[in-house]
Design an enzyme around this catalytic site. Structure first.
Site, PDB file in Angstrom:
ATOM      1  N   ILE A 164       0.852  -1.198   0.000  1.00 26.35           N
ATOM      2  CA  ILE A 164       0.000   0.000   0.000  1.00 26.35           C
ATOM      3  C   ILE A 164       0.884   1.244   0.000  1.00 26.35           C
ATOM      4  O   ILE A 164       1.751   1.390   0.872  1.00 26.35           O
ATOM      5  CB  ILE A 164      -0.919   0.001   1.243  1.00 26.35           C
ATOM      6  CG1 ILE A 164      -1.839  -1.231   1.228  1.00 26.35           C
ATOM      7  CG2 ILE A 164      -1.722   1.290   1.335  1.00 26.35           C
ATOM      8  CD1 ILE A 164      -2.772  -1.317   0.036  1.00 26.35           C
ATOM      9  N   GLU A 183     -17.347   6.861  18.157  1.00 24.48           N
ATOM     10  CA  GLU A 183     -16.546   5.927  18.961  1.00 24.48           C
ATOM     11  C   GLU A 183     -16.074   6.613  20.233  1.00 24.48           C
ATOM     12  O   GLU A 183     -16.036   6.016  21.315  1.00 24.48           O
ATOM     13  CB  GLU A 183     -15.339   5.422  18.153  1.00 24.48           C
ATOM     14  CG  GLU A 183     -14.551   4.299  18.840  1.00 24.48           C
ATOM     15  CD  GLU A 183     -13.454   4.783  19.789  1.00 24.48           C
ATOM     16  OE1 GLU A 183     -12.886   3.944  20.509  1.00 24.48           O
ATOM     17  OE2 GLU A 183     -13.161   6.005  19.812  1.00 24.48           O
ATOM     18  N   GLU A 184     -15.728   7.886  20.079  1.00 21.10           N
ATOM     19  CA  GLU A 184     -15.148   8.607  21.220  1.00 21.10           C
ATOM     20  C   GLU A 184     -16.167   8.869  22.333  1.00 21.10           C
ATOM     21  O   GLU A 184     -15.794   9.261  23.436  1.00 21.10           O
ATOM     22  CB  GLU A 184     -14.509   9.922  20.741  1.00 21.10           C
ATOM     23  CG  GLU A 184     -13.367   9.755  19.735  1.00 21.10           C
ATOM     24  CD  GLU A 184     -12.098   9.153  20.342  1.00 21.10           C
ATOM     25  OE1 GLU A 184     -12.101   8.767  21.517  1.00 21.10           O
ATOM     26  OE2 GLU A 184     -11.089   9.072  19.598  1.00 21.10           O
ATOM     27  N   ASP A 193      -7.557   1.194  15.001  1.00 18.18           N
ATOM     28  CA  ASP A 193      -7.729   2.434  15.751  1.00 18.18           C
ATOM     29  C   ASP A 193      -6.356   2.856  16.265  1.00 18.18           C
ATOM     30  O   ASP A 193      -5.823   2.257  17.196  1.00 18.18           O
ATOM     31  CB  ASP A 193      -8.701   2.184  16.917  1.00 18.18           C
ATOM     32  CG  ASP A 193      -9.056   3.467  17.669  1.00 18.18           C
ATOM     33  OD1 ASP A 193      -8.533   4.532  17.311  1.00 18.18           O
ATOM     34  OD2 ASP A 193      -9.858   3.368  18.614  1.00 18.18           O
ATOM     35  N   ASP A 222       0.160  -1.822   5.096  1.00 13.67           N
ATOM     36  CA  ASP A 222       0.501  -3.046   4.363  1.00 13.67           C
ATOM     37  C   ASP A 222      -0.038  -4.282   5.085  1.00 13.67           C
ATOM     38  O   ASP A 222      -0.466  -5.250   4.448  1.00 13.67           O
ATOM     39  CB  ASP A 222       2.018  -3.165   4.203  1.00 13.67           C
ATOM     40  CG  ASP A 222       2.601  -2.101   3.271  1.00 13.67           C
ATOM     41  OD1 ASP A 222       1.817  -1.476   2.516  1.00 13.67           O
ATOM     42  OD2 ASP A 222       3.835  -1.899   3.298  1.00 13.67           O
TER      43      ASP A 222
HETATM   44  N1  TRP Z   1     -10.150   3.817  21.153  1.00 12.95           N
HETATM   45  C1  TRP Z   1      -9.369   4.697  21.955  1.00 12.95           C
HETATM   46  C2  TRP Z   1      -9.752   6.082  21.574  1.00 12.95           C
HETATM   47  O1  TRP Z   1     -10.164   6.298  20.480  1.00 12.95           O
HETATM   48  C3  TRP Z   1      -7.896   4.535  21.751  1.00 12.95           C
HETATM   49  C4  TRP Z   1      -7.383   3.329  22.395  1.00 12.95           C
HETATM   50  C5  TRP Z   1      -6.892   3.259  23.626  1.00 12.95           C
HETATM   51  C6  TRP Z   1      -7.304   2.063  21.836  1.00 12.95           C
HETATM   52  N2  TRP Z   1      -6.524   1.989  23.873  1.00 12.95           N
HETATM   53  C7  TRP Z   1      -6.758   1.233  22.810  1.00 12.95           C
HETATM   54  C8  TRP Z   1      -7.654   1.528  20.609  1.00 12.95           C
HETATM   55  C9  TRP Z   1      -6.582  -0.101  22.563  1.00 12.95           C
HETATM   56  C10 TRP Z   1      -7.451   0.186  20.370  1.00 12.95           C
HETATM   57  C11 TRP Z   1      -6.934  -0.614  21.348  1.00 12.95           C
HETATM   58  O2  TRP Z   1      -9.649   6.958  22.392  1.00 12.95           O
HETATM   59 ZN    ZN Z   2      -9.547   5.904  18.620  1.00 11.23          ZN
END
Ligand code: TRP
Ligand code: ZN
Ligand code: CA
Length: 444
Positions: free
Chosen positions: A49, A176-177, A205, A311
């Site tokens: 990629i 998500e947040e 993520d 990738d």
């Molecule tokens: N999802 C979290 C966020 O967006 C970030 C995060 C913290 C995370 N620990 C994680 C993502 C472990 C994947 C795995 O704030």
């Molecule tokens: Zn995140």
């Protein structure tokens, strides 16, 4: 023709010639007498990629944030602009996209779902990322990185014209947040029959952390292995992801029983000396010191991590969707419906649908034919491949007066795509003797 038999076969159980569904009847031990070598698993090679493409998407996401009060958060205009950007790229690449609307904290949110047409709808490989940022900043590593890496892999699928055995789906989740609101909404609104068709959900993520680690989710061993294999070939050591298990969009999938995997390059945990030793970067500092801050900008990225992880996404998507060891060599596809063969008449056909076989048919495809017919010299038999190519199995013969055809023919079908509708075509070219196709089968 003076020796021609005139005995008429008492034909029984001649079924409707239209009952043509094929049955997958499983591995055939009988086919091992002259066992063909198992075909090599035809996993299409995953592309490298281009990280410049991934960064171009991130530059666009940064511009979107800059133009919208510095963020791409749920309920703010920068979120919808981010959805529109990703959707536009996918639509132009031939994806079937769906916007799934939901409400959270009094604001409208959207999940963007993109399906790549084709593949076995009963076996779905889904990859995803969250498309919202926190309100504090533009969210370029969290999770512009996963958004852009997943998007570029989806576009690479289109560029390659990939025809995976399994069905490919990609998802970009909202809110998500705020507690994985969008992915929970998606999973909760999937009928259970659809949920069980998802063989894997892969979550990305934060994959471009500026002081990166290489963490692989350990929720499902086979999926973990796919990623570890990729990094092993690159000589990059990995660790198990432990920084808050269940803190991203894979959690609702996992709770619903879907096998999950994913990658993570670290958030606000501190890189140890041992980790700096193996991955480079700075010990005693966070993997991402700008995690959930206004400084999570286009400058807050490690290009190597972004490149390697992108990738790795491609490697996993290609390997999980195009490679298959199912069905195993020796699997039989059969049609047992009887088909009457008209006396000195038109050719009749019977179909067998092959599915779940990656790549082409074998060079020693076994075609088992069982025809009940007096004076079999009357019969001409062909195998017709899904694309219409015809392979002659048997010619007519004025001197072959024996009854019945119960033979296995070997056909070099290696230039034919395995999956699709195969036909056996039978024609009786001389009058007087008659019969019917009893059954036929393909052994891969
Ligand atoms: N999802 C979290 C966020 O967006 C970030 C995060 C913290 C995370 N620990 C994680 C993502 C472990 C994947 C795995 O704030
Ligand atoms: Zn995140
Ligand atoms: Ca005849």
């Amino acid at each position: 023709m003076s020796t021609r038999l005139t005995l008429r076969h008492a034909l029984t159980a001649i079924g409707a010639a239209t009952a043509l569904s094929a049955a997958l009847v499983g591995a055939s031990p009988a086919a091992t007498a002259a066992a063909p070598a198992a075909p090599a698993p035809t996993v299409a090679a995953a592309p490298d990629i281009p990280v410049a493409n991934v960064k171009a998407h991130l530059s666009q996401l940064q511009s979107i944030a800059t133009a919208n009060s510095g963020n791409r958060a749920h309920g703010r205009p920068g979120y919808k602009a981010s959805v529109d950007y990703v959707k536009g790229k996918l639509d132009a690449a031939g994806y079937t996209t769906t916007l799934q609307q939901f409400t959270s904290s009094g604001a409208t949110g959207w999940n963007l779902i993109a399906d790549w047409p084709g593949g076995d709808a009963n076996h779905v490989v889904m990859s995803g990322a969250h498309l919202d940022s926190v309100t504090a900043g533009p969210g370029i590593n969290d999770d512009g990185s996963g958004t852009a890496g997943t998007l570029e892999v989806a576009l690479a699928v289109s560029r390659a014209g990939l025809q995976p055995t399994k069905h490919l789906r990609f998802g970009w989740f909202g809110a998500e947040e705020l507690g994985m609101i969008g992915s929970k909404y998606y999973v909760n609104n999937l009928p259970s029959a659809e949920r069980s068709k998802i063989d894997a959900y892969l979550n990305f993520d934060m994959i471009g952390s500026p002081n990166p680690g290489y963490f692989v989710y350990d929720d499902n061993a086979p999926l973990e292995t796919v990623f570890k294999d990729f990094f092993a070939t690159k000589g990059i050591p990995t660790e198990i992801e432990t920084e808050g298990d269940g803190r991203s969009d894979h959690a609702p999938f996992k709770s619903a029983g879907v096998p999950v995997g994913g990658l993570f390059s670290g958030a606000d945990y501190i890189k140890t000396a041992a980790q700096a030793q193996k991955w480079g970067g700075t010990s005693g500092q966070a993997f991402d010191a700008c995690y959930h801050r206004s400084c999570d900008t286009y400058a807050n990225l490690n290009d190597s991590a972004l490149d390697n992880n992108s990738d790795a996404i491609a490697y996993a998507v290609w390997n999980l969707s195009t490679g298959t060891t199912t069905p195993p060599s020796g699997t039989v596809f059969e049609n047992t419906a009887d088909v009457t063969i008209p006396d000195a008449g038109a050719a009749v056909t019977s179909s067998v649908t092959v599915s779940g076989v990656a790549g082409n048919a074998p060079s020693a495809l076994q075609v088992g034919v069982n025809i009940v017919h007096t004076y079999r010299g009357d019969l001409v038999i062909d195998l017709v491949a899904p694309d219409g190519s015809t392979y002659r199995l048997k010619n007519s013969s004025g001197s072959d007066s024996a009854d019945n055809v119960n033979t296995t023919y070997t056909v070099n079908a290696s230039s034919e795509v395995a999956n699709g509708v195969w036909k056996l075509k039978v024609q009786d070219v001389a009058s007087a003797d008659t019969g019917y196709l009893n059954s036929w089968k393909l052994t891969f």
